[in-house]
Design a protein around this motif. Sequence first.
Motif, PDB file in Angstrom:
ATOM      1  N   LEU A 203       1.455  39.537 -22.377  1.00  0.00           N
ATOM      2  CA  LEU A 203       0.541  38.916 -21.413  1.00  0.00           C
ATOM      3  C   LEU A 203      -0.355  37.877 -22.102  1.00  0.00           C
ATOM      4  O   LEU A 203      -0.602  36.799 -21.550  1.00  0.00           O
ATOM      5  N   VAL A 204      -0.835  38.197 -23.294  1.00  0.00           N
ATOM      6  CA  VAL A 204      -1.689  37.243 -24.019  1.00  0.00           C
ATOM      7  C   VAL A 204      -0.922  35.936 -24.241  1.00  0.00           C
ATOM      8  O   VAL A 204      -1.451  34.836 -24.017  1.00  0.00           O
ATOM      9  N   GLN A 205       0.313  36.056 -24.653  1.00  0.00           N
ATOM     10  CA  GLN A 205       1.121  34.833 -24.885  1.00  0.00           C
ATOM     11  C   GLN A 205       1.322  34.049 -23.578  1.00  0.00           C
ATOM     12  O   GLN A 205       1.143  32.810 -23.556  1.00  0.00           O
ATOM     13  N   ASP A 209       0.045  30.211 -22.555  1.00  0.00           N
ATOM     14  CA  ASP A 209       0.989  29.169 -22.123  1.00  0.00           C
ATOM     15  C   ASP A 209       0.761  28.701 -20.691  1.00  0.00           C
ATOM     16  O   ASP A 209       1.037  27.548 -20.375  1.00  0.00           O
ATOM     17  N   LYS A 210       0.288  29.596 -19.822  1.00  0.00           N
ATOM     18  CA  LYS A 210       0.334  29.249 -18.393  1.00  0.00           C
ATOM     19  C   LYS A 210      -0.977  29.320 -17.624  1.00  0.00           C
ATOM     20  O   LYS A 210      -1.059  28.771 -16.522  1.00  0.00           O
ATOM     21  N   HIS A 218      -5.413  40.525 -15.558  1.00  0.00           N
ATOM     22  CA  HIS A 218      -5.496  41.971 -15.799  1.00  0.00           C
ATOM     23  C   HIS A 218      -4.284  42.469 -16.561  1.00  0.00           C
ATOM     24  O   HIS A 218      -3.152  42.399 -16.058  1.00  0.00           O
ATOM     25  N   ALA A 219      -4.513  42.963 -17.769  1.00  0.00           N
ATOM     26  CA  ALA A 219      -3.448  43.611 -18.541  1.00  0.00           C
ATOM     27  C   ALA A 219      -3.404  45.072 -18.119  1.00  0.00           C
ATOM     28  O   ALA A 219      -3.984  45.952 -18.760  1.00  0.00           O
ATOM     29  N   ARG A 273       0.379  39.212 -12.274  1.00  0.00           N
ATOM     30  CA  ARG A 273       1.846  39.193 -12.292  1.00  0.00           C
ATOM     31  C   ARG A 273       2.356  37.964 -11.581  1.00  0.00           C
ATOM     32  O   ARG A 273       3.278  37.296 -12.037  1.00  0.00           O
ATOM     33  N   SER A 274       1.738  37.660 -10.435  1.00  0.00           N
ATOM     34  CA  SER A 274       2.248  36.518  -9.682  1.00  0.00           C
ATOM     35  C   SER A 274       1.869  35.191 -10.349  1.00  0.00           C
ATOM     36  O   SER A 274       2.665  34.256 -10.375  1.00  0.00           O
TER      37      SER A 274
END
Length: 297
Positions: A203-205, A209-210, A218-219, A273-274
């Motif tokens: 998720l951090v990556q 990037d995005k 939220h992780a 997620r979305s």
Amino acid sequence: MRILVTGASGWIGSTSVKELIAAGHHVLGLARSDESAAKIAELGAEVVRGSLDDLASLRGAAAQAEGVVHLGYNHDFSQMAAAAQTDRAAIDTFADVLQGTGGPLLVAGGTLGLAAGRMGNEADMPGAQSDPRTANAAYTLGLPERGIRSMVVRFAPTVHGAGGDHGFVAVLARIAREKGVSGYIGEGRNRWPAVHRLDAGKLVQLAIDKATPGSVLHAVAEEGVATRDIATALGQFLSVSVESIPADHAQAHFDWMSMFFAADAPASSARTRSLLGWEPTHGTLLEDIAAGHYPGH
Ligand SMILES: NC(=O)c1ccc[n+]([C@@H]2O[C@H](COP(=O)([O-])OP(=O)(O)OC[C@H]3O[C@@H](n4cnc5c(N)ncnc54)[C@H](OP(=O)(O)O)[C@@H]3O)[C@@H](O)[C@H]2O)c1
């Protein structure tokens, strides 16, 4: 992109470094000791010596990068106010260096305390006055107006995985081993979110990037594991009895942990997620407990 990672030698930082490198980034990992430097070099990152307590070192390190992932934190509970102050000064320093560049600045936070008794989500913004760390997150989210792609990643209170973290579940395991009882409070229906460490690193990556400026992410892989199920898994692994602890005995049984273990703190990551296309793929908290990653010593 050249990314400075603070806390690169830590539980979440080390897996984040691996994911960032795998995605093609050049990672500079902040190390305050030879031991941390060796760990960071082993991950394949460039080592930059410095400390969160030395702002000149942070300025110098950030000046060599185009973005910062700030995961370093002093978790000594006896120094909570000072730790939040150090954190704020570090965020400020990174903001000064990144100002006007549009570069990413990712700051860590947590999902605990978002929304009492209901599912917290990314739109929940607890008042900045509620605690100094929340204030640091709010401050970070204001930085896009200075030309910084800032974001806050709120991690579930349990980031689990092989080898075991030293957080709340490790403390519960130790208490269960010492007392010979794996307890839950009352009916144990209150919920505790969790994420696997490897999914957190991914998720951090993806966020670097995005994520758009001012994002809250939220992780969280499991929205809420019932505390009774956590206690049962620990009791089974440790071969101790699993028992309900009445609320008025919780403090005596769990000590400082009782306040946290009593909380009903489910959190969603639907929006994350979305936004990022993040899908957790690694095992669950109960699987990691059953696999023996929380032996209680
Ligand atoms: N793990 C969780 O369950 C969880 C849940 C919610 C939020 N978070 C947040 O997520 C972030 C990462 O957590 P984590 O579990 O990966 O933490 P961790 O394993 O305890 O690692 C902390 C990192 O911070 C570094 N650090 C501490 N003080 C420093 C200083 N003065 N100068 C330089 N580096 C320093 C440590 O370096 P050394 O190797 O030199 O000690 C280590 O790399 C933190 O902000 C944490 O509060 C974590």
